[in-house]
Design an enzyme around this catalytic site. Structure first.
Site, short mmCIF file in Angstrom:
data_model
loop_
_atom_site.label_atom_id
_atom_site.label_comp_id
_atom_site.label_asym_id
_atom_site.label_seq_id
_atom_site.Cartn_x
_atom_site.Cartn_y
_atom_site.Cartn_z
N LYS A 50 100.69 44.26 -24.09
CA LYS A 50 100.08 45.42 -24.72
C LYS A 50 101.10 46.37 -25.33
O LYS A 50 100.77 47.16 -26.22
CB LYS A 50 99.20 46.18 -23.71
CG LYS A 50 98.07 45.35 -23.11
CD LYS A 50 97.19 44.69 -24.15
CE LYS A 50 95.96 44.03 -23.56
NZ LYS A 50 96.26 42.83 -22.77
N TYR A 264 85.10 36.65 -15.23
CA TYR A 264 86.32 37.40 -15.51
C TYR A 264 86.93 37.94 -14.23
O TYR A 264 86.21 38.55 -13.41
CB TYR A 264 86.01 38.55 -16.47
CG TYR A 264 87.20 39.45 -16.74
CD1 TYR A 264 88.12 39.13 -17.71
CD2 TYR A 264 87.41 40.60 -15.98
CE1 TYR A 264 89.23 39.94 -17.95
CE2 TYR A 264 88.50 41.42 -16.19
CZ TYR A 264 89.41 41.08 -17.19
OH TYR A 264 90.50 41.88 -17.40
N TYR A 290 94.76 36.71 -16.54
CA TYR A 290 94.99 36.23 -17.91
C TYR A 290 95.94 35.03 -17.95
O TYR A 290 95.52 33.89 -18.18
CB TYR A 290 95.54 37.37 -18.79
CG TYR A 290 94.54 38.44 -19.07
CD1 TYR A 290 93.73 38.38 -20.20
CD2 TYR A 290 94.37 39.52 -18.20
CE1 TYR A 290 92.79 39.36 -20.46
CE2 TYR A 290 93.42 40.50 -18.44
CZ TYR A 290 92.64 40.42 -19.58
OH TYR A 290 91.70 41.38 -19.82
#
Length: 333
Positions: A50, A264, A290
């Site tokens: 990010k 998730y 992830y």
């Protein structure tokens, strides 16, 4: 493409390493040669992908005179951690909206990123139920702050808009330069695919620079068709922002949903094995949400001969290892 037309804060000053993984490749019978792009080593508290996106988004916030950043994510969000850390660096307040995608999963006393939110001095955390309209929730906070005379700036989840995706257009250009200067030639790139900005930026960078390397995304949240449409749409929006007339053919966007498991952030046995295998063969930490699930996908695709034998495959490591410490029971079974 001229990315210099866009302001950024300069968080990314040096290229992250590309490393060959000989022991990991051997563990997979040397069917392919696996390399890793170490974006887990990017600057910012505990690193992660990010930072590339926030380099552009926070530059826009600063240019507009904002004094507060508002963003959102899941309860162990790496994006929220990095947004908060860069806001601290810039002297900006930061408010987080956390979505309980798994009911009752938020615990203020939890380890991992939850602990880091507190350590970094978050100004406020709002927890909402799974499926909430996150933009609306952030706008509610923004309105309250405006009434107090503040100047808030909203960054969407994952910084996954066209501006944020520029960070991975830039990353693709960085990879291209490393391939040239280091004598590397990749036959395939594998990326985690979540809020879509990283995956979309890589593909936009491919198209804009006429680099014909196949990219496979490993989805971590949404059904394949939904994820592929989100990535395709954002990749084209990113090319529009840059001023590239060429568009992304739909068939260039692949995002498997086979490795999400029960949902998730919910652990899978394959994710646990992938995290352990990379840690014990190369000393590199993945995250459970992830990069761990994405690596489990890469391992399965290698076993299924998805990649041509002897090919060079580059895995994009998006970081997130602080979240491991919120999953201790999963790894200690």
């Amino acid at each position: 493409m001229n990315l210099a037309q866009f302001q950024r804060r300069g968080y990314v000053k040096d290229a992250t390493p590309i490393e060959f993984l000989p022991n990991f490749s051997k563990a997979l019978d040397n069917k392919v040669n696996i390399y890793i792009k170490r974006d887990d080593l990017l600057p910012g508290t505990a690193g992660g992908n990010k930072t590339r996106k926030l380099d552009f988004c926070i530059a826009d916030a600063v240019a507009k005179g904002s004094d507060t950043i508002i963003t959102c994510g899941a309860v162990q969000s790496n994006h929220c951690r990095l947004t908060l850390s860069w806001a601290v660096k810039e002297g900006l307040d930061c408010y987080l909206v956390l979505e309980e995608r798994v009911k009752n999963s938020y615990t203020p006393q939890a380890s991992g990123n939850n602990f880091l939110f507190q350590l970094l001095g978050v100004k406020g955390i709002t927890v909402v139920s799974g499926g909430s309209n996150m933009m609306e929730e952030m706008e509610k906070i923004a309105e309250k702050l405006k009434a107090e005379g503040r100047k808030p700036y909203i960054i969407p989840g994952g910084a996954s808009n066209a501006l944020g995706a520029l960070g991975y257009v830039s990353c693709m250009e960085e990879i291209m330069n490393q391939m040239f200067t280091q004598g590397l030639n990749f036959d395939h790139i594998v990326v985690p695919s979540g809020s879509a900005g990283t995956h979309a930026g890589i593909i936009a960078g491919m198209i804009g620079n006429n680099i014909n390397i196949p990219v496979t995304g490993i989805g971590v949240n949404r059904p394949k068709a939904v994820q592929q449409e989100a990535v395709h749409k954002l990749a084209n929006q990113t090319l529009d922002l840059i001023g590239v007339e060429q568009k992304v053919p739909a068939e260039k966007v692949i995002a498997f949903d086979d490795y999400v498991g029960p949902g998730y952030s919910l652990p899978t046995d394959a994710m646990v094995e992938a995290v352990k295998l990379l840690a014990r063969s190369e000393g590199i930490l993945l995250d459970p949400v992830y990069s761990g699930k994405a690596m489990s996908g890469l391992i399965d695709l290698v076993k299924k001969d998805y990649f041509k034998k002897g090919s060079n495959v580059l895995f994009l490591h998006t970081g997130g290892s602080p979240a491991l410490y919120a999953y201790l029971d999963t790894f200690r079974k």
